[in-house]
Every structure is written in structure tokens, then in C-alpha cells.
Design a protein around this motif. Structure first.
Motif, PDB file in Angstrom:
ATOM      1  N   MET A 191      -5.080 -33.649 -22.567  1.00  0.00           N
ATOM      2  CA  MET A 191      -5.341 -32.657 -21.535  1.00  0.00           C
ATOM      3  C   MET A 191      -6.148 -33.208 -20.368  1.00  0.00           C
ATOM      4  N   ALA A 192      -6.812 -34.342 -20.590  1.00  0.00           N
ATOM      5  CA  ALA A 192      -7.664 -34.846 -19.516  1.00  0.00           C
ATOM      6  C   ALA A 192      -7.276 -36.286 -19.191  1.00  0.00           C
ATOM      7  N   ASP A 193      -7.202 -36.584 -17.897  1.00  0.00           N
ATOM      8  CA  ASP A 193      -6.934 -37.963 -17.526  1.00  0.00           C
ATOM      9  C   ASP A 193      -8.255 -38.719 -17.413  1.00  0.00           C
ATOM     10  N   GLY A 194      -8.167 -39.967 -16.962  1.00  0.00           N
ATOM     11  CA  GLY A 194      -9.360 -40.805 -16.954  1.00  0.00           C
ATOM     12  C   GLY A 194     -10.496 -40.265 -16.110  1.00  0.00           C
ATOM     13  N   GLY A 195     -10.158 -39.550 -15.036  1.00  0.00           N
ATOM     14  CA  GLY A 195     -11.211 -39.073 -14.147  1.00  0.00           C
ATOM     15  C   GLY A 195     -11.806 -37.750 -14.571  1.00  0.00           C
ATOM     16  N   ASP A 196     -11.307 -37.151 -15.624  1.00  0.00           N
ATOM     17  CA  ASP A 196     -11.722 -35.802 -15.999  1.00  0.00           C
ATOM     18  C   ASP A 196     -12.044 -35.777 -17.492  1.00  0.00           C
ATOM     19  N   PRO A 197     -13.257 -36.166 -17.857  1.00  0.00           N
ATOM     20  CA  PRO A 197     -13.574 -36.308 -19.283  1.00  0.00           C
ATOM     21  C   PRO A 197     -13.547 -34.971 -20.011  1.00  0.00           C
ATOM     22  N   THR A 198     -13.270 -35.042 -21.316  1.00  0.00           N
ATOM     23  CA  THR A 198     -13.265 -33.839 -22.145  1.00  0.00           C
ATOM     24  C   THR A 198     -14.658 -33.593 -22.711  1.00  0.00           C
ATOM     25  N   LEU A 199     -14.808 -32.429 -23.319  1.00  0.00           N
ATOM     26  CA  LEU A 199     -16.078 -32.102 -23.975  1.00  0.00           C
ATOM     27  C   LEU A 199     -16.380 -33.133 -25.059  1.00  0.00           C
ATOM     28  N   ARG A 200     -15.350 -33.539 -25.810  1.00  0.00           N
ATOM     29  CA  ARG A 200     -15.574 -34.516 -26.874  1.00  0.00           C
ATOM     30  C   ARG A 200     -16.021 -35.858 -26.297  1.00  0.00           C
ATOM     31  N   GLN A 201     -15.358 -36.269 -25.212  1.00  0.00           N
ATOM     32  CA  GLN A 201     -15.698 -37.567 -24.622  1.00  0.00           C
ATOM     33  C   GLN A 201     -17.125 -37.591 -24.095  1.00  0.00           C
ATOM     34  N   LEU A 202     -17.550 -36.508 -23.482  1.00  0.00           N
ATOM     35  CA  LEU A 202     -18.915 -36.487 -22.937  1.00  0.00           C
ATOM     36  C   LEU A 202     -19.956 -36.250 -24.025  1.00  0.00           C
ATOM     37  N   GLY A 203     -19.662 -35.385 -24.968  1.00  0.00           N
ATOM     38  CA  GLY A 203     -20.625 -35.017 -25.995  1.00  0.00           C
ATOM     39  C   GLY A 203     -21.433 -33.802 -25.572  1.00  0.00           C
ATOM     40  N   GLU A 204     -21.968 -33.097 -26.574  1.00  0.00           N
ATOM     41  CA  GLU A 204     -22.616 -31.807 -26.346  1.00  0.00           C
ATOM     42  C   GLU A 204     -23.730 -31.879 -25.304  1.00  0.00           C
ATOM     43  N   PHE A 205     -24.672 -32.794 -25.491  1.00  0.00           N
ATOM     44  CA  PHE A 205     -25.866 -32.759 -24.648  1.00  0.00           C
ATOM     45  C   PHE A 205     -25.579 -33.172 -23.208  1.00  0.00           C
ATOM     46  N   PRO A 206     -24.766 -34.212 -22.976  1.00  0.00           N
ATOM     47  CA  PRO A 206     -24.424 -34.515 -21.575  1.00  0.00           C
ATOM     48  C   PRO A 206     -23.671 -33.374 -20.883  1.00  0.00           C
ATOM     49  N   VAL A 207     -22.815 -32.674 -21.639  1.00  0.00           N
ATOM     50  CA  VAL A 207     -22.133 -31.528 -21.031  1.00  0.00           C
ATOM     51  C   VAL A 207     -23.156 -30.472 -20.639  1.00  0.00           C
ATOM     52  N   ILE A 208     -24.073 -30.170 -21.570  1.00  0.00           N
ATOM     53  CA  ILE A 208     -25.091 -29.151 -21.267  1.00  0.00           C
ATOM     54  C   ILE A 208     -25.920 -29.584 -20.060  1.00  0.00           C
ATOM     55  N   ASP A 209     -26.281 -30.887 -20.004  1.00  0.00           N
ATOM     56  CA  ASP A 209     -27.037 -31.372 -18.849  1.00  0.00           C
ATOM     57  C   ASP A 209     -26.293 -31.074 -17.551  1.00  0.00           C
ATOM     58  N   ARG A 210     -24.981 -31.303 -17.558  1.00  0.00           N
ATOM     59  CA  ARG A 210     -24.199 -31.014 -16.347  1.00  0.00           C
ATOM     60  C   ARG A 210     -24.166 -29.532 -16.033  1.00  0.00           C
ATOM     61  N   LEU A 211     -24.071 -28.720 -17.104  1.00  0.00           N
ATOM     62  CA  LEU A 211     -23.930 -27.278 -16.880  1.00  0.00           C
ATOM     63  C   LEU A 211     -25.194 -26.664 -16.281  1.00  0.00           C
ATOM     64  N   VAL A 212     -26.346 -27.237 -16.632  1.00  0.00           N
ATOM     65  CA  VAL A 212     -27.595 -26.618 -16.168  1.00  0.00           C
ATOM     66  C   VAL A 212     -28.143 -27.292 -14.909  1.00  0.00           C
ATOM     67  N   ALA A 213     -27.587 -28.454 -14.551  1.00  0.00           N
ATOM     68  CA  ALA A 213     -28.131 -29.200 -13.412  1.00  0.00           C
ATOM     69  C   ALA A 213     -28.029 -28.392 -12.125  1.00  0.00           C
ATOM     70  N   GLY A 214     -29.124 -28.336 -11.398  1.00  0.00           N
ATOM     71  CA  GLY A 214     -29.103 -27.745 -10.063  1.00  0.00           C
ATOM     72  C   GLY A 214     -29.103 -26.239 -10.015  1.00  0.00           C
ATOM     73  N   ARG A 215     -29.182 -25.582 -11.172  1.00  0.00           N
ATOM     74  CA  ARG A 215     -29.201 -24.120 -11.155  1.00  0.00           C
ATOM     75  C   ARG A 215     -30.600 -23.653 -10.780  1.00  0.00           C
ATOM     76  N   ARG A 216     -30.660 -22.589 -10.024  1.00  0.00           N
ATOM     77  CA  ARG A 216     -31.936 -22.063  -9.572  1.00  0.00           C
ATOM     78  C   ARG A 216     -32.311 -20.857 -10.434  1.00  0.00           C
ATOM     79  N   GLN A 217     -33.308 -21.011 -11.280  1.00  0.00           N
ATOM     80  CA  GLN A 217     -33.727 -19.919 -12.154  1.00  0.00           C
ATOM     81  C   GLN A 217     -34.642 -18.955 -11.400  1.00  0.00           C
TER      82      GLN A 217
END
Lengths: 318, 318
Positions: A1-27
Motif C-alpha cells: 500500500m505504500a511506496d518508498g516515499g510514504d512509509p507505513t505505520l509498521r515501517q515507522l513504528g508506534e512511537f515515531p508515528v505518535i511523534d509525528r502526529l503530535v508535532a506542532g500541535r498547539r494545546q
């Protein structure tokens, strides 16, 4: 489902994905501890927390061939925010648990989170924490928190005979949109959009509470079904005026005709618009429209004094 | 799946099932509005709410051929309660979203709820609300709420060089139990049970906070992985003493031998026991055992001054 430029959740791993999801959000300022620890800490100066939770399952509550991840995120936040609004509270924070197949492109999880922030941000609320797990299909579970600012919550049980029933927001649009999607009808794009992203009348929950609303709920299962909860919990009869629902019926009449449906049925039994319905002892505040009266008897919900014979809304396991 | 005497979720319908699930439950005094309205209202006299959420998916986080619904319910509550404990807070309430196939016998949903109450009740906490939806497999999403009673939360970021690292609770048991289940080894019933229902050291989170804990987390992903979060967030090096972990290693040695595993690996990298680990500036309180020291450098986690070469714990999308 993902090509080289678009990593999957498995490829990135839980914590790096979460880091991306929360980065730059203004609480919001009320969030003392945001994502990244074992739990979040949110100020509740009122000394109480209002809390509600909803789970959306792919294939049941949304389809990824109809909705973009952004729309799924907006819908998940909107329907939870509506539950908080319907208590007369202001939504302050959300936590989100998200399950998805490991081969899901991480960019699609990001888009889901973007949709959540798009919907939550204007409310002054943040996504303060969450969980990310592997699941055979998408599952989005949102818990919403609200603040009453010293007011009593507006329950379903407070309606009294002699009061009026009023609505704020739209009825029948989501059900009309669903039928259009289901039947593959490409017209009426606004209604189809509304099924994917409801438009609750944000802020009107507090307006109603301040105006003395006795009972309130949001229309998630259908107007008759949700008013049925108020009627049962309050021990009253609710009588709707079909004429007062005319603006909503008119708004879906053309689409209903195209989809071979009864527009009144869409308005009376269609759910997921997340309009607010409330009972007021006297005048209704701006933004609200009277659609019926509260009477002795019942419990039950009538239309022009008669029992409506259509389907009475939507239940999870039908 | 269900005979005449045992109705399914579909046969009963959403609201009657919910009515059964909440009937007769005793809510704590802090719960002003419990299940049955659009949202619950829970007292938070501290003016802040501590909140954490976890999702458990059938086949990924539990198996219904290993666990009874009661055990799934207990585990779901326990792991969320541990997150609240690890902030130094007292858990006060939970909301639960539950997805299951419509042909699930309602009695099994009841058993899940019974397990949740069995685990939550002794903590003085209630299940104050929830959602029940159709899903291709069981999904249990729990959000937990905690109260800090005026104390600051104990974060992962507060560890300072010169402090000691201590643990309260068990290590390695759940991972040992998992291996036994996985390999079909019928001995060591207590370890197999522990994998299904962890035993967090309830109450020790507050004990640690009151004793001046600088940083704390629960062991959900594995001791090295979770201490790694503290090391990273605090900018320190954590050095564990292998000798100090001996009681845990001993407790799983026989099972590890039967399952052809390294007992040290189970203790260092096995997750889901939900022990609490914390850093204290001086003496540790009763119920806690020193297992290492905090040093300048890193961030990282060592064992006897060396980098452990085994798997570094468990990640959601591995």
C-alpha cells in the motif's frame, strides 16, 4: 500500500508515528500535561469533568471509499463534541485511541489527526493524548471532556409538561447524504458531504443551558429516538408539529425524491446530524426553533398528535 | 453462537444491552451523573483531571481462546489504571467503548463488564459511561480518569543524576505467561494467569509521589523500553543492577527453561506487567525496591554498565 516515499505505520513504528502526529500541535492553556507521558493533565477549574466516549468502526460507521481520513477525523470529534454540548458544557479536550492495519500509510494517520485538530481547534479544545495500535480495520475511539463552569448539567430527565421543544442545527441531512452515497447518486454534494462531516451547532449547548433548558440531547440516533430518551427519562409526552419541521423536510425533499425516500422519514428518523434538541419552559434563545410541546402522559413522542409509523431511528445492532 | 436462552447483542439491541450492563452497579460518590445520559459528570475537586486511554483489539492484545471475557475486562481496566497510578494519581472513573460482532452472546458482554467492575471497584472507581457498537472483532477502548489531590503529576522528565531507580510490582511474569500460552505449555498456571490479568501495584503510585518520586512510569512495553522513555525525557543515563532484578528472574526461570527462553530477557524486555518504576532522590518508600541508579550521560539504559543486547521491548507495529 505504500511506496518508498510514504512509509507505513509498521515501517515507522508506534512511537515515531505518535511523534509525528503530535508535532506542532498547539494545546490550549488548560492542558497542563499534553501527549508524551503516561497520561495527560487538563485543568477543570469547575471541579467536575463532563465525559463522553464514542467508537467508530470502519465499514460500520464510516467507509474509507466514501470518506477521506480527514473527514473521519472531523466526524469523530464532532459527534463527541455534540455529546458534551448536549450537557450544556464547553468541550475542552479529547483523547483518541486509533487502531489501523500495520500497512496503513503513516500519511493517512496524519490526515486523520489533521481532521481531528481541524474540528477541535476552533472549539478551543486539544487532542491531549491517545493510543495507537494494530487492528484488522480502522477503529477510532474518542473520549471528550467538558467543563460546566459552575452550571448544573442539562440532563435528559428534566423536561416538564407545558414546556416547548426546540432544535438547533440540522435534521435529516446526514441520512439523506447516506442514501445518496448508498445509491451511487452523484448530485447533492452538500448533503453527501454532510453525511461524512456533520455540522453540530457548536456553542448552542451553553446558550441553551444559560437560557434555562430543562432537558437536552443531541440527535445521533434520530429525532424520534433521541426525543424518546428525553420522554422516557422525564416521564412526559412530546408532541412535534410537522409544520415546524418543514424547513428540514424541504432541504432534503429533492434528494429524497432522487433516492426514492420519504423526506419526512429522513427528518424524523435520520441520525448523525448531531443537532441539539432541548426543552425550554418559556421562550427559546436565538439560534433555536420551536418544533413541539411537552405534555402530560406518555412517555412517548408523537407528530401532530399521532404516532409516527416509520422506522424509529437507528440502533447499533440492527 | 447463541441458543434460545442466551440472546445475542443483535437480538437484544444496543439500549437493552446497555441497560443490562449498567443495572445494579454501585457508582462512587464522585460520580454526579452516571451512565444513561449523553455524558457522565465526575467530581474532580482538585480542579484538574488526569486522563489516559488504551485500546485492546482481539487477536492482537488478547485472544478469546486464552482469556475469558472477565479476564479481558480486568486487563483493560488494570492497564489503564496503571497509567493513572504512574502519574502519582488516584483513579476515580473509567469510560469504556466496546465493539463486538452482533452475534456475540449478550452474556459475554456482561462478563466483560463484570470483569471491569471487579477490577475497578476495589480502586473506588466506577465505569461511568460508554459506547457499544458492532465490530468485526472485539475492540475494547478504555479511558481512565484520575485525581491528583493537589500534588504535581509525576512525569517521565524529572529524573536527576544521583537518584536511585526503584520498582514496585512484578516484572517478566506476563511475558513468561505469554510464552507458555504461545507454546502450549500447561504448567505454571499462575504465570499464564498473570499474562491474562496483570497485577499492578495499586496505590503505590501515590505512595511514590508522596515520597518525592521525581519521575515515574508503568512497565507496559518492557523495563528497558519504558525506562528508556524516562532516560530520554529526563536526559539521563539509567544503570540497572542485574543482581537487584534477581527475584524477578528467579520467579520466571523455570518457566523460561520450559519455554526455551532467557529469563533475564523476560524481565528486562517483557511488557504488560504494569509494574511501576520511579526515580527517587534518596530513600525509597515501603513497597519499592531499588534496581539501579541515575547517572549523567546518555540518554540510555544500561545493565551493570553495559548495553543489553536483547530485544528492547515491544512496539505496537513490530
Amino acid at each position: 500500500m505504500a511506496d518508498g516515499g510514504d512509509p507505513t505505520l509498521r515501517q515507522l513504528g508506534e512511537f515515531p508515528v505518535i511523534d509525528r502526529l503530535v508535532a506542532g500541535r498547539r494545546q490550549p492553556a488548560a492542558v497542563t500535561v499534553g501527549p508524551g507521558d503516561d497520561a495527560a493533565v487538563v485543568a477543570m477549574p469547575d471541579g467536575r469533568v463532563v465525559v463522553s466516549t464514542d467508537m467508530l468502526v470502519e465499514g460500520r460507521h464510516f467507509r474509507l471509499d466514501w470518506s477521506s481520513p480527514l473527514q473521519v477525523g472531523r466526524k469523530a470529534i464532532a459527534q463527541n463534541a455534540a455529546d458534551i454540548e448536549s450537557m450544556g458544557a464547553r468541550v475542552t479536550a479529547f483523547v483518541v485511541a486509533f487502531g489501523a492495519p500495520p500497512d496503513t500509510p503513516a500519511a493517512r494517520a496524519q490526515e486523520l489527526a489533521d481532521g481531528m485538530w481541524l474540528e477541535a481547534g476552533p472549539l478551543g479544545a486539544g487532542i491531549v493524548g491517545g493510543d495507537l495500535v494494530a487492528s484488522p480495520q480502522w477503529v477510532v475511539s474518542v473520549t471528550a471532556f467538558g467543563e460546566l463552569s459552575g452550571r448544573p448539567p442539562v440532563l435528559r430527565s428534566g423536561a416538564r409538561p407545558g414546556s416547548v421543544v426546540a432544535v438547533s442545527g440540522e435534521l435529516g441531512r446526514s441520512a439523506a447524504g447516506y442514501l445518496l452515497w448508498h445509491k451511487g447518486i452523484d448530485d447533492f454534494s452538500e448533503l453527501r458531504q454532510r453525511h461524512l462531516v456533520p455540522r453540530p451547532p457548536y456553542g448552542q449547548g451553553i446558550v441553551a443551558a444559560q437560557a434555562g433548558a430543562q432537558a437536552m440531547t443531541d440527535v445521533s440516533d434520530g429525532l424520534l429516538a433521541d426525543l424518546g430518551h428525553i420522554a422516557r427519562d422525564s416521564g412526559v409526552l412530546i408532541d412535534l408539529a410537522a409544520d415546524a419541521l418543514r424547513p428540514d423536510v424541504d432541504a432534503v425533499t429533492a434528494a429524497a425524491a432522487a433516492a426514492d425516500a420519504d423526506p419526512r422519514e429522513l427528518v424524523l428518523s435520520g441520525g448523525e446530524d448531531h443537532a441539539l434538541v432541548a426543552c425550554f419552559p418559556a421562550a427559546v434563545p436565538p439560534g433555536w426553533r420551536v418544533i413541539g410541546t411537552v405534555r402530560d402522559g406518555g412517555p412517548g413522542v408523537l407528530v401532530d398528535g399521532l404516532r409516527w409509523s416509520g422506522a424509529a431511528g437507528w440502533q447499533s445492532f440492527d
